[in-house]
Design an enzyme around this catalytic site. Structure first.
Site, PDB file in Angstrom:
ATOM      1  N   ARG A 176       0.938  -1.106   0.329  1.00  0.00           N
ATOM      2  CA  ARG A 176      -0.381  -0.160  -0.006  1.00  0.00           C
ATOM      3  C   ARG A 176       0.763   1.255   0.187  1.00  0.00           C
ATOM      4  NH1 ARG A 176      -3.127  -0.597   4.603  1.00  0.00           N
ATOM      5  NH2 ARG A 176      -2.367   0.952   5.479  1.00  0.00           N
ATOM      6  N   TYR A 216     -15.950  19.349 -11.562  1.00  0.00           N
ATOM      7  CA  TYR A 216     -16.580  17.682 -12.056  1.00  0.00           C
ATOM      8  C   TYR A 216     -17.802  17.933 -11.307  1.00  0.00           C
ATOM      9  CZ  TYR A 216     -16.513  12.894 -12.482  1.00  0.00           C
ATOM     10  OH  TYR A 216     -16.064  12.084 -12.570  1.00  0.00           O
ATOM     11  N   LYS A 254      -7.784   9.184 -17.219  1.00  0.00           N
ATOM     12  CA  LYS A 254      -7.722  10.109 -19.152  1.00  0.00           C
ATOM     13  C   LYS A 254      -6.939  10.809 -19.411  1.00  0.00           C
ATOM     14  CE  LYS A 254     -11.874  11.374 -16.749  1.00  0.00           C
ATOM     15  NZ  LYS A 254     -12.545  10.551 -15.990  1.00  0.00           N
TER      16      LYS A 254
HETATM   17  C1  LIG Z   1     -12.419  17.005 -14.628  1.00  0.00           C
HETATM   18  C2  LIG Z   1     -12.491  15.497 -13.770  1.00  0.00           C
HETATM   19  N1  LIG Z   1     -11.991  15.191 -12.882  1.00  0.00           N
HETATM   20  C3  LIG Z   1     -11.727  14.696 -12.376  1.00  0.00           C
HETATM   21  C4  LIG Z   1     -12.560  13.313 -12.217  1.00  0.00           C
HETATM   22  C5  LIG Z   1     -12.721  11.984 -11.785  1.00  0.00           C
HETATM   23  O1  LIG Z   1     -11.642  11.094 -12.406  1.00  0.00           O
HETATM   24  P1  LIG Z   1     -11.899   9.269 -12.247  1.00  0.00           P
HETATM   25  O2  LIG Z   1     -12.720   8.390 -13.178  1.00  0.00           O
HETATM   26  O3  LIG Z   1     -10.873   8.550 -12.384  1.00  0.00           O
HETATM   27  O4  LIG Z   1     -11.980   9.102 -10.630  1.00  0.00           O
HETATM   28  C6  LIG Z   1     -13.284  12.678 -13.772  1.00  0.00           C
HETATM   29  C7  LIG Z   1     -14.056  12.259 -13.749  1.00  0.00           C
HETATM   30  O5  LIG Z   1     -14.494  12.580 -15.622  1.00  0.00           O
HETATM   31  C8  LIG Z   1     -12.910  14.609 -14.508  1.00  0.00           C
HETATM   32  O6  LIG Z   1     -13.404  14.280 -15.326  1.00  0.00           O
END
Ligand SMILES: Cc1ncc(COP(=O)(O)O)c(C=O)c1O
Length: 396
Positions: free
Chosen positions: A59, A112, A209
Site C-alpha cells: 500500500r 466536476y 484520462k
Molecule cells: C475533470 C475530472 N476530474 C476528475 C475526474 C475523476 O476521475 P476518475 O474517473 O479517475 O475518478 C473526472 C472523471 O471524469 C473528471 O472529468
C-alpha cells in the site's frame, strides 16, 4: 532526470526511467506485492524511519509507482507526486487531508460534479464550510475570503461548461489570505498548463484520462509544490488506503511516454471538428476555449500552451429525442463517461450541469465531445449523419 533543462517531450520520454535498477529493462516491472519481507527485524524497523521512500508494504508504494510519481512530478515541476486509485480519490484525499472542522473552503461552481457532491455530502458532515464561487471571479475572490478560509479549489476549464479561470489572480488573492490553492488539471495536463508555475500549490489529475490514455485503467495523481502539503496528503493516503494498483501505475507510466504526440493530435483533430461544427446551421455555439470566439480564449492564450480535444456544443432547441437520434449508434462516437482515451466519445449533458453560485442556461441541448485519434474527416462525417437525424425532430 539527467538534464534539468530538458524540454517537455524529453521529460515525458525519460522521467522516472531507471533501466539500471531493472536489469536494463526500459520499463520498470509491475511489482505485484502486498507483503515485503526483510531478513532481520532491524531492517524492517529501519524502513519505518523513511516510510515513503522504500518498499515496505504494497500500500505504501513500489518501484513502479515511485517511477510513475517521479515522471509526473518532473512534468509538473513539483516537490513530489502521489499516485492513488482514481482521479476522484485524488480529489477527495487532497480535500480531506488539507481541511479540518471549522475551516471554510471555496470551490469553483464549475467543478466536476462528484467533487461538488463530495464537498456537500461528506466534508460538510465533518464541520467544514463549503462555498461555491463563480469560476470567472478572478482576483475578486479576495472578497469571499474569511478568516477561516483555508482552501480554494479550482478546475480550468470547468467540467462540461469549459470556463477558463484566471488561476494566477485567484492564487494571488488566496495566498494573501493564507489559503492553499488546489487545481484539477485533468483537461490540459501539465503538458499544456503548468499549474504549479501559475500559483497553484497542489495540482491533481484524473490520470484515468490522458495519462493512461487508452481507457483501460483507473488512476489518479497529486503533485505538491511544498513538502508540508505532500507530507500531509501522503500520510492521509497511507491510512485511508486509496493507493494505486500495480498494473494501473504501470499503464499510467506507459501512457506518459506518448502523452505529447497523443495530446497534440487530440488538439489538432478537436479544433478541426470544432471549426466544422461552428459552421453547421444546427449548432448555436461551440464551447471550446481554444477557439478565438470563446470568452476564455484570451486567458487560455496567456496561460495554456495547448488544448485537448474535449469540448461541448450547444444545439438549436429541439426535444430530447433529437439528442438521442444524434448520439445513438454513431459509427465512431461511443456514448460513455470519462474521456482521454484514443476513441471518440459523445455525451448529452442536458440536465447534468449543476450550479448554485452562478447560472448556466444554454439556449438548447448541449452535448460533450471527446475527439479521439480517428481521422477527423471520418468523425465529421459521423457527426454530419447524426445531425441530419437531429434535424428530423425539429419543429417545422
Ligand atoms: C475533470 C475530472 N476530474 C476528475 C475526474 C475523476 O476521475 P476518475 O474517473 O479517475 O475518478 C473526472 C472523471 O471524469 C473528471 O472529468
Amino acid at each position: 532526470m539527467k538534464n534539468d533543462k530538458a524540454k517537455p517531450d524529453s521529460v515525458l520520454t525519460h522521467a522516472g526511467s531507471h533501466p539500471e535498477r531493472h536489469n536494463g529493462a526500459v520499463n520498470p516491472p509491475v511489482y505485484r506485492v502486498s507483503t515485503v519481507v526483510f531478513p532481520t527485524y532491524a531492517e524492517l524497523q529501519a524502513g519505518a524511519s523513511k516510510p515513503f521512500d522504500s518498499m515496505r508494504y504494497g500500500r505504501h508504494g513500489t518501484p513502479t509507482s515511485f517511477a510513475f510519481e517521479e515522471a509526473v512530478c518532473a512534468l509538473d515541476g513539483g516537490y513530489r507526486s502521489i499516485a492513488v486509485c482514481s482521479g476522484q480519490a485524488a480529489i477527495a484525499s487532497t480535500l480531506a487531508a488539507l481541511l479540518k472542522a471549522g475551516d471554510h473552503a471555496l470551490i469553483a461552481d464549475s467543478v466536476y460534479h462528484p467533487t461538488r457532491a463530495y464537498c456537500l455530502d461528506h466534508l460538510t458532515r465533518y464541520g467544514i464550510e463549503i462555498e461555491f464561487y463563480d469560476p470567472l471571479i478572478g482576483g475578486d475572490i479576495a472578497k469571499l475570503m474569511r478568516p477561516n478560509t483555508k482552501l480554494v479549489f479550482t478546475e480550468s476549464p470547468g467540467s462540461l461548461t469549459f470556463e477558463i479561470q484566471d488561476i494566477p489572480a485567484i492564487a494571488d488573492a488566496a495566498h494573501q489570505a493564507g489559503a492553499i490553492v488546489v487545481m484539477d488539471n485533468t483537461w490540459a495536463t501539465p503538458l499544456f498548463f503548468k499549474a504549479l508555475d501559475k500559483g497553484v500549490d497542489v495540482t491533481l489529475q484524473a490520470a484515468t484520462k490522458f495519462l493512461v490514455g487508452h481507457s483501460d485503467a483507473m488512476l489518479g495523481v497529486i503533485t505538491c509544490k511544498h513538502e508540508d502539503h505532500w507530507r500531509r496528503i501522503k500520510s492521509a493516503i497511507g491510512v485511508s488506503g486509496v493507493a494505486a494498483g500495480s498494473e494501473e501505475v504501470f499503464l499510467g507510466l506507459r501512457g506518459i511516454r506518448t502523452l505529447g504526440v497523443r495530446l497534440r493530435q487530440h488538439q489538432e483533430s478537436g479544433l478541426k471538428v470544432a471549426r466544422w461544427l461552428q459552421n453547421h446551421p444546427l449548432v448555436t455555439r461551440v464551447i471550446h476555449p481554444a477557439l478565438p470566439e470563446d470568452p476564455g480564449h484570451a486567458l487560455g492564450q496567456r496561460d495554456f500552451t495547448g488544448a485537448c480535444g474535449l469540448f461541448a456544443v450547444e444545439l438549436r432547441n429541439a426535444p430530447f429525442k433529437a439528442v438521442e437520434a444524434l448520439v445513438d449508434r454513431r459509427k465512431y462516437f461511443g456514448i460513455g463517461f470519462s474521456w482521454g482515451g484514443f476513441e471518440s466519445l459523445i455525451l448529452p449533458t442536458v440536465g447534468a450541469i449543476h450550479r448554485t453560485a452562478t447560472k448556466w442556461q444554454p439556449s438548447g441541448p448541449t452535448v460533450r465531445l471527446h475527439i479521439g485519434l480517428e481521422d477527423p474527416d471520418d468523425l465529421i462525417a459521423d457527426l454530419e449523419e447524426g445531425l441530419k437525424l437531429y434535424e428530423q425532430h425539429l419543429s417545422p
